[in-house]
Design an enzyme around this catalytic site. Structure first.
Site, PDB file in Angstrom:
ATOM      1  N   CYS A 231     -65.101 -22.961  70.734  1.00 40.49           N
ATOM      2  CA  CYS A 231     -66.060 -22.848  69.617  1.00 40.49           C
ATOM      3  C   CYS A 231     -66.786 -24.176  69.347  1.00 40.49           C
ATOM      4  CB  CYS A 231     -65.363 -22.350  68.370  1.00 40.49           C
ATOM      5  SG  CYS A 231     -63.762 -23.096  68.063  1.00 40.49           S
TER       6      CYS A 231
ATOM      7  N   HIS B 242     -68.466 -25.743  62.608  1.00 46.33           N
ATOM      8  CA  HIS B 242     -68.030 -26.936  63.324  1.00 46.33           C
ATOM      9  C   HIS B 242     -69.230 -27.875  63.483  1.00 46.33           C
ATOM     10  CE1 HIS B 242     -64.307 -25.022  63.958  1.00 46.33           C
ATOM     11  NE2 HIS B 242     -64.333 -24.802  65.254  1.00 46.33           N
TER      12      HIS B 242
HETATM   13  N1  LIG Z   1     -61.017 -19.074  65.056  1.00 44.45           N
HETATM   14  C1  LIG Z   1     -62.048 -19.523  65.758  1.00 44.45           C
HETATM   15  O1  LIG Z   1     -63.015 -20.125  65.222  1.00 44.45           O
HETATM   16  C2  LIG Z   1     -62.106 -19.300  67.252  1.00 44.45           C
HETATM   17  C3  LIG Z   1     -63.305 -19.566  67.880  1.00 44.45           C
HETATM   18  C4  LIG Z   1     -63.418 -19.333  69.249  1.00 44.45           C
HETATM   19  C5  LIG Z   1     -62.335 -18.856  69.959  1.00 44.45           C
HETATM   20  N2  LIG Z   1     -61.160 -18.614  69.317  1.00 44.45           N
HETATM   21  C6  LIG Z   1     -60.071 -18.037  70.149  1.00 44.45           C
HETATM   22  O2  LIG Z   1     -60.056 -16.638  69.840  1.00 44.45           O
HETATM   23  C7  LIG Z   1     -58.726 -16.119  69.930  1.00 44.45           C
HETATM   24  C8  LIG Z   1     -58.362 -15.526  68.576  1.00 44.45           C
HETATM   25  O3  LIG Z   1     -58.439 -16.553  67.605  1.00 44.45           O
HETATM   26  P1  LIG Z   1     -58.369 -16.249  66.056  1.00 44.45           P
HETATM   27  O4  LIG Z   1     -58.724 -17.516  65.385  1.00 44.45           O
HETATM   28  O5  LIG Z   1     -59.096 -15.004  65.705  1.00 44.45           O
HETATM   29  O6  LIG Z   1     -56.768 -15.976  65.901  1.00 44.45           O
HETATM   30  P2  LIG Z   1     -55.992 -15.225  64.740  1.00 44.45           P
HETATM   31  O7  LIG Z   1     -56.778 -15.247  63.490  1.00 44.45           O
HETATM   32  O8  LIG Z   1     -54.627 -15.806  64.718  1.00 44.45           O
HETATM   33  O9  LIG Z   1     -55.904 -13.716  65.268  1.00 44.45           O
HETATM   34  C9  LIG Z   1     -55.158 -13.366  66.417  1.00 44.45           C
HETATM   35  C10 LIG Z   1     -55.228 -11.871  66.655  1.00 44.45           C
HETATM   36  O10 LIG Z   1     -54.464 -11.557  67.824  1.00 44.45           O
HETATM   37  C11 LIG Z   1     -53.491 -10.555  67.483  1.00 44.45           C
HETATM   38  N3  LIG Z   1     -52.264 -10.705  68.268  1.00 44.45           N
HETATM   39  C12 LIG Z   1     -51.348 -11.699  68.187  1.00 44.45           C
HETATM   40  N4  LIG Z   1     -50.340 -11.485  69.063  1.00 44.45           N
HETATM   41  C13 LIG Z   1     -50.629 -10.326  69.694  1.00 44.45           C
HETATM   42  C14 LIG Z   1     -49.970  -9.550  70.702  1.00 44.45           C
HETATM   43  N5  LIG Z   1     -48.801  -9.959  71.247  1.00 44.45           N
HETATM   44  N6  LIG Z   1     -50.552  -8.405  71.130  1.00 44.45           N
HETATM   45  C15 LIG Z   1     -51.725  -7.989  70.601  1.00 44.45           C
HETATM   46  N7  LIG Z   1     -52.393  -8.669  69.641  1.00 44.45           N
HETATM   47  C16 LIG Z   1     -51.858  -9.823  69.198  1.00 44.45           C
HETATM   48  C17 LIG Z   1     -53.225 -10.761  66.002  1.00 44.45           C
HETATM   49  O11 LIG Z   1     -52.660  -9.563  65.473  1.00 44.45           O
HETATM   50  P3  LIG Z   1     -51.693  -9.578  64.175  1.00 44.45           P
HETATM   51  O12 LIG Z   1     -52.596  -9.522  62.996  1.00 44.45           O
HETATM   52  O13 LIG Z   1     -50.892  -8.336  64.342  1.00 44.45           O
HETATM   53  O14 LIG Z   1     -50.897 -10.834  64.244  1.00 44.45           O
HETATM   54  C18 LIG Z   1     -54.661 -11.034  65.515  1.00 44.45           C
HETATM   55  O15 LIG Z   1     -55.377  -9.828  65.387  1.00 44.45           O
HETATM   56  C19 LIG Z   1     -57.836 -17.301  70.346  1.00 44.45           C
HETATM   57  O16 LIG Z   1     -57.674 -17.290  71.732  1.00 44.45           O
HETATM   58  C20 LIG Z   1     -58.645 -18.516  69.897  1.00 44.45           C
HETATM   59  O17 LIG Z   1     -58.351 -19.657  70.644  1.00 44.45           O
HETATM   60  C21 LIG Z   1     -61.027 -18.793  67.982  1.00 44.45           C
END
Ligand SMILES: NC(=O)c1ccc[n+]([C@@H]2O[C@H](COP(=O)([O-])OP(=O)(O)OC[C@H]3O[C@@H](n4cnc5c(N)ncnc54)[C@H](OP(=O)(O)O)[C@@H]3O)[C@@H](O)[C@H]2O)c1
Length: 288
Positions: A96, A180
């Site tokens: 990001c 960011h």
């Molecule tokens: N946040 C950002 O700004 C951003 C930007 C770019 C990329 N990313 C990337 O995008 C991805 C998600 O980030 P996020 O910030 O959205 O994370 P997050 O808020 O922690 O959400 C993670 C999601 O994955 C699910 N999950 C976790 N373990 C799982 C499993 N074993 N099987 C299936 N689903 C599962 C969670 O479900 P539950 O609700 O059931 O836990 C939740 O829906 C990551 O790889 C991160 O590095 C994030």
């Protein structure tokens, strides 16, 4: 007829953003992952490493948000390198924070070739995911470490631009909800004037797609801009705002850039990749 697409991780920061952006999308409709010819995946790295490749092997397009496949799969910012998309069904979006400064740098690299780059980011709390940081850890505080982030910022731009130059990155978590910001100092192989840089940032987008802003980069002349609260939602969160362009006594030029980490840096860029796939592959899109 709209194309059924699925979201993995729809309860997370990026997954929720996918659901919101897909609600009224002109080409795609949200469906279960079983019905979908394309899946937007927004799950943690370790889970993505196991779940995403088998889906792609079945012939489903997977647009991954995770870092684990970025070395082996195309890393795409559709305005910059859509030609990197191959027949591989697993496509990733960059980190990001990479997105906040690479869109302004790409047109400058094209005309002058980057020689070296130094970037210091101030990254929003939502970038750490829904469980990422407690309010007490970040309130009245700056955390000068984000695990793995500096490596990504020092490698992803080189892959996307197909270039080789040194990058020095510092990544900081700051008490901002979304957005960011990156402070950039950069040198080029060819001397650039202020007018040439500003003209490169005024170029219209090469894409004519529903989520593509007409002008991907917007320069703000006022002192003290861009700011996350004022500028992150430009063009529905897909626009990059840039300000404070000035000569740098150490490098050649310096500026500040800002993007919405969950939209341009997350779900919005993922949807733009899918729009590009549909646009460029026409009726073959979604054939497994
Ligand atoms: N946040 C950002 O700004 C951003 C930007 C770019 C990329 N990313 C990337 O995008 C991805 C998600 O980030 P996020 O910030 O959205 O994370 P997050 O808020 O922690 O959400 C993670 C999601 O994955 C699910 N999950 C976790 N373990 C799982 C499993 N074993 N099987 C299936 N689903 C599962 C969670 O479900 P539950 O609700 O059931 O836990 C939740 O829906 C990551 O790889 C991160 O590095 C994030």
């Amino acid at each position: 007829m709209k194309i059924p697409v699925g979201v993995l991780g729809e309860t997370g920061v990026i997954g929720r953003q996918y659901v919101a952006l897909l609600r009224d999308h002109p080409w795609f409709k949200l469906a279960s992952t079983e019905e979908a010819p394309l899946i937007f995946s927004a799950i943690p790295n370790d889970v993505a490493a196991k779940l995403e490749p088998p889906l792609a092997k079945k012939g489903i397009w997977v647009i991954s948000s995770a870092a684990c496949h970025r070395e082996t799969s195309p890393v795409i910012i559709p305005e910059i390198n859509p030609h990197h998309i191959t027949e591989s069904r697993l496509i990733t979006k960059p980190n990001c924070a990479t997105q906040s400064f690479l869109l302004p740098l790409a047109p400058l690299h094209k005309i002058a070739g980057i020689r070296s780059l130094s970037v210091t980011t101030m990254q929003a709390i939502s970038g750490a995911g829904k469980r990422g940081l407690s309010a007490s850890a970040i309130h009245d505080n700056v955390i000068p470490y984000i695990e793995g982030e500096e490596d990504k910022l020092e490698t992803e731009p080189l892959k996307i631009l197909e270039a080789d130059f040194p990058i020095s990155a510092h990544c900081n978590r700051v008490p901002v909800m979304h957005g960011h910001m990156a402070c950039v100092s950069v040198s080029f192989h060819k001397k650039l004037t202020r007018e040439e840089i500003l003209a490169a940032w005024e170029l219209p987008s090469p894409l004519n797609l529903p989520s593509a802003p007409k002008y991907p980069v917007r320069y703000l002349d006022e002192p003290g801009r861009p700011q996350p609260r004022l500028d992150r939602d430009l063009d529905g969160g897909m626009g990059i705002t840039v300000g404070r362009l000035r000569p740098c006594p150490v490098a050649e030029w310096r500026f500040v850039a800002l993007s919405h980490n969950a939209i341009r840096g997350g779900a919005g860029n993922g949807i733009l990749i899918a729009e590009y796939l549909k646009h460029s592959r026409g009726n073959d899109f979604g054939q497994t």
